[in-house]
Design a protein around this motif. Sequence first.
Motif, PDB file in Angstrom:
ATOM      1  N   SER A   1       0.833  -1.203   0.000  1.00 24.57           N
ATOM      2  CA  SER A   1       0.000   0.000   0.000  1.00 24.57           C
ATOM      3  C   SER A   1       0.863   1.247   0.000  1.00 24.57           C
ATOM      4  O   SER A   1       0.569   2.225  -0.672  1.00 24.57           O
ATOM      5  CB  SER A   1      -0.929  -0.011   1.213  1.00 24.57           C
ATOM      6  OG  SER A   1      -1.658   1.192   1.304  1.00 24.57           O
TER       7      SER A   1
ATOM      8  N   ARG B   1      -4.244   4.511  -4.730  1.00 26.46           N
ATOM      9  CA  ARG B   1      -4.836   4.008  -3.488  1.00 26.46           C
ATOM     10  C   ARG B   1      -6.213   4.607  -3.220  1.00 26.46           C
ATOM     11  O   ARG B   1      -7.065   3.986  -2.572  1.00 26.46           O
ATOM     12  CB  ARG B   1      -3.907   4.330  -2.311  1.00 26.46           C
ATOM     13  CG  ARG B   1      -2.648   3.485  -2.294  1.00 26.46           C
ATOM     14  CD  ARG B   1      -1.513   4.169  -1.576  1.00 26.46           C
ATOM     15  NE  ARG B   1      -1.851   4.595  -0.226  1.00 26.46           N
ATOM     16  CZ  ARG B   1      -1.091   5.412   0.508  1.00 26.46           C
ATOM     17  NH1 ARG B   1       0.050   5.872   0.008  1.00 26.46           N
ATOM     18  NH2 ARG B   1      -1.457   5.741   1.718  1.00 26.46           N
ATOM     19  N   MET B   2      -6.438   5.813  -3.724  1.00 28.62           N
ATOM     20  CA  MET B   2      -7.692   6.508  -3.410  1.00 28.62           C
ATOM     21  C   MET B   2      -8.756   6.383  -4.493  1.00 28.62           C
ATOM     22  O   MET B   2      -9.749   7.093  -4.463  1.00 28.62           O
ATOM     23  CB  MET B   2      -7.410   7.997  -3.156  1.00 28.62           C
ATOM     24  CG  MET B   2      -6.735   8.260  -1.833  1.00 28.62           C
ATOM     25  SD  MET B   2      -6.630  10.017  -1.475  1.00 28.62           S
ATOM     26  CE  MET B   2      -8.336  10.522  -1.597  1.00 28.62           C
TER      27      MET B   2
ATOM     28  N   ARG C   1     -10.348  13.767   1.896  1.00 28.13           N
ATOM     29  CA  ARG C   1     -10.237  12.309   1.766  1.00 28.13           C
ATOM     30  C   ARG C   1      -8.782  11.864   1.820  1.00 28.13           C
ATOM     31  O   ARG C   1      -8.452  10.831   2.410  1.00 28.13           O
ATOM     32  CB  ARG C   1     -10.861  11.849   0.444  1.00 28.13           C
ATOM     33  CG  ARG C   1     -12.362  11.783   0.458  1.00 28.13           C
ATOM     34  CD  ARG C   1     -12.854  10.979  -0.732  1.00 28.13           C
ATOM     35  NE  ARG C   1     -14.281  11.106  -0.895  1.00 28.13           N
ATOM     36  CZ  ARG C   1     -14.956  10.575  -1.908  1.00 28.13           C
ATOM     37  NH1 ARG C   1     -14.300   9.889  -2.835  1.00 28.13           N
ATOM     38  NH2 ARG C   1     -16.258  10.728  -2.002  1.00 28.13           N
TER      39      ARG C   1
ATOM     40  N   ASP D   1      -7.534  11.829   5.326  1.00 31.22           N
ATOM     41  CA  ASP D   1      -8.045  10.653   6.041  1.00 31.22           C
ATOM     42  C   ASP D   1      -7.258   9.402   5.645  1.00 31.22           C
ATOM     43  O   ASP D   1      -6.911   8.572   6.498  1.00 31.22           O
ATOM     44  CB  ASP D   1      -9.533  10.443   5.722  1.00 31.22           C
ATOM     45  CG  ASP D   1     -10.414  11.488   6.398  1.00 31.22           C
ATOM     46  OD1 ASP D   1      -9.936  12.125   7.354  1.00 31.22           O
ATOM     47  OD2 ASP D   1     -11.562  11.662   5.944  1.00 31.22           O
ATOM     48  N   GLU D   2      -6.971   9.281   4.342  1.00 26.18           N
ATOM     49  CA  GLU D   2      -6.232   8.116   3.859  1.00 26.18           C
ATOM     50  C   GLU D   2      -4.817   8.081   4.430  1.00 26.18           C
ATOM     51  O   GLU D   2      -4.313   7.020   4.821  1.00 26.18           O
ATOM     52  CB  GLU D   2      -6.182   8.150   2.325  1.00 26.18           C
ATOM     53  CG  GLU D   2      -5.269   7.127   1.677  1.00 26.18           C
ATOM     54  CD  GLU D   2      -5.769   5.701   1.808  1.00 26.18           C
ATOM     55  OE1 GLU D   2      -4.942   4.772   1.716  1.00 26.18           O
ATOM     56  OE2 GLU D   2      -6.994   5.517   2.030  1.00 26.18           O
TER      57      GLU D   2
END
Length: 435
Positions: free
Chosen positions: A14, A22-23, A179, A182-183
Motif C-alpha cells: 500500500s 490508493r484513493m 479524503r 483521512d487516507e
Amino acid sequence: MADLFGASTATVESGLRPLADRMRPKALAEVIGQSQILGEDAPLTVMLASGTLGSLIFWGPPGVGKTTIARLLADETDLHFVQISAIFSGVPELRRVFEAAKIRRQNGQGTLLFVDEIHRFNKAQQDGFLPHMEDGTILLVGATTENPSFELNRAVLSRSQVLVLERLDQDDLRKLVARAEDELGVSLPLDHGAQQALLDMADGDGRALLNLIEQVAAWKIDQPLDAAGLGKRLSKRAAQYDKGGDEHYNLISALHKSVRGSDPDAALYWFARMLEGGEDPRFLARRIVRMAVEDIGLADPQAQAVCLQSWDTYERLGSPEGELALSQAVIYLALAPKSNANYIAYKSARAAAKVTGSEPPPKHILNGATGMMKDQGYGKGYAYDHDAEDGFSGQNYFPEGMERPSLYQPVERGFERDLKKRLEYFSKLRGQRKG
C-alpha cells in the motif's frame, strides 16, 4: 504476513502505491464531481437503472475521473474490464483483445473495453471497433481530451454517446484534500492561504492534486507553511493548453468574443492566458487584425491600422516587450465602436456572385478600346461622374437585368454613422437621376 521489519506485506504494498491509485473510488457514489453525468436523472444513472448501458465516449481534461468511472461501470454491470491505450497499442494487440472478448462472450461474460486517448487511433483502427461493437462482443468506452466531433469517425460516434467530463471545481478539490488526509492519517502542514494555493496549482486536475498532496505530506516541518513557503517548495503546474488542439480554439474564441463584447478586461485575460500557454504571438497578431476587419470595420477605420502597427512593433521588438503592443491593440479593439456591416456585405456579395455566374458588366461601363468594340456598344452612353452634378451620375453598374441588391448597410455607430448618411444621400440622388 509480516516482513523482517515487522510490517505486513499488504502495508508495504500500500505504501508503494501512489496515493492517486490508493484513493480510487470503490463505487460510483464515491466519485467526486461529474454530477452532470452521475447525478440523479443524469445519463449514466439512467442507463444503469434501466440496464441499457451502451458504448460511450468520455470527453474531458486529464485527471477528472475518466478511467475510474469506466472501471466502476464494469463493476456495476458485471463486465470484464480491459484497458488499453491508443498511444501504445496497435492492430496486433487490438486483434488479441477482440479474440479474448469473443471467447469471454461465448462463456457468458461481456467485456467493457476502455480505450484511453482513443483519438490517437487512425481511421482504419477506429473502424476496426465497429463490428465488435455491433455484435456485442465489446462495450466500448473511449476517453479523449480532444473534441470527438473533430477526432473520431462518424461511424464510431453514431454508435456511442458522448459524455462531457468537467474540470474539478474548488469544492470538489477540497473534498479530495479531506479524503487524502483521512487516507494518509495526517493533516497537511499548510495554513489557509497555502491550502488555496495548493488547489490553484492543481488547476482542476484531481490526479495532479493527489500527487501534490503526497509530496506535501512527506515533508518534515514544524510550522504550517504559508502560500509563499509552499511556492518555494512546489512549482506551479503548467496550465492546460495545446496549441494545436481544443484549448487553442476555445481560448481564441473567448478572446475574440470578449473583444466583440467590448470587454477589455476579459479580452486581456484571455490574451494573457494564451501567451502563458505558449501561443505564438504572431498567431495572436493575425487574429487581432481579423477582429478589426470583421467586428469593427468602418465603424472605426483606424482600428485596422492600429492592429497592423502593433504587429509591426512586435516584429521589431520581439518578446516579451513587443507583446505589450499587441495588448494595446486588444484594448483598442474592445473599446472601439462595433460593426460587422462590411463582413455581412462581403458574404452577401459572394453569394450574389455565385448566383449570377458569368453575367457580363453593362456595356456602357466597358472600355471601347477598338472600333469594333465601339460598334458593339462598348462605352456607349457612359456618363463621366466628374462631369455630373454633385460628381454623381447615378448610372447602373450591375449586369443588365440584375435587380440592384443592397449589400452594405452601415450601422449607427462610429464613423459608419457618417457613411450611412452618404449612402442615403447617393441613394436619393440615384432615384432622382433615374427619374
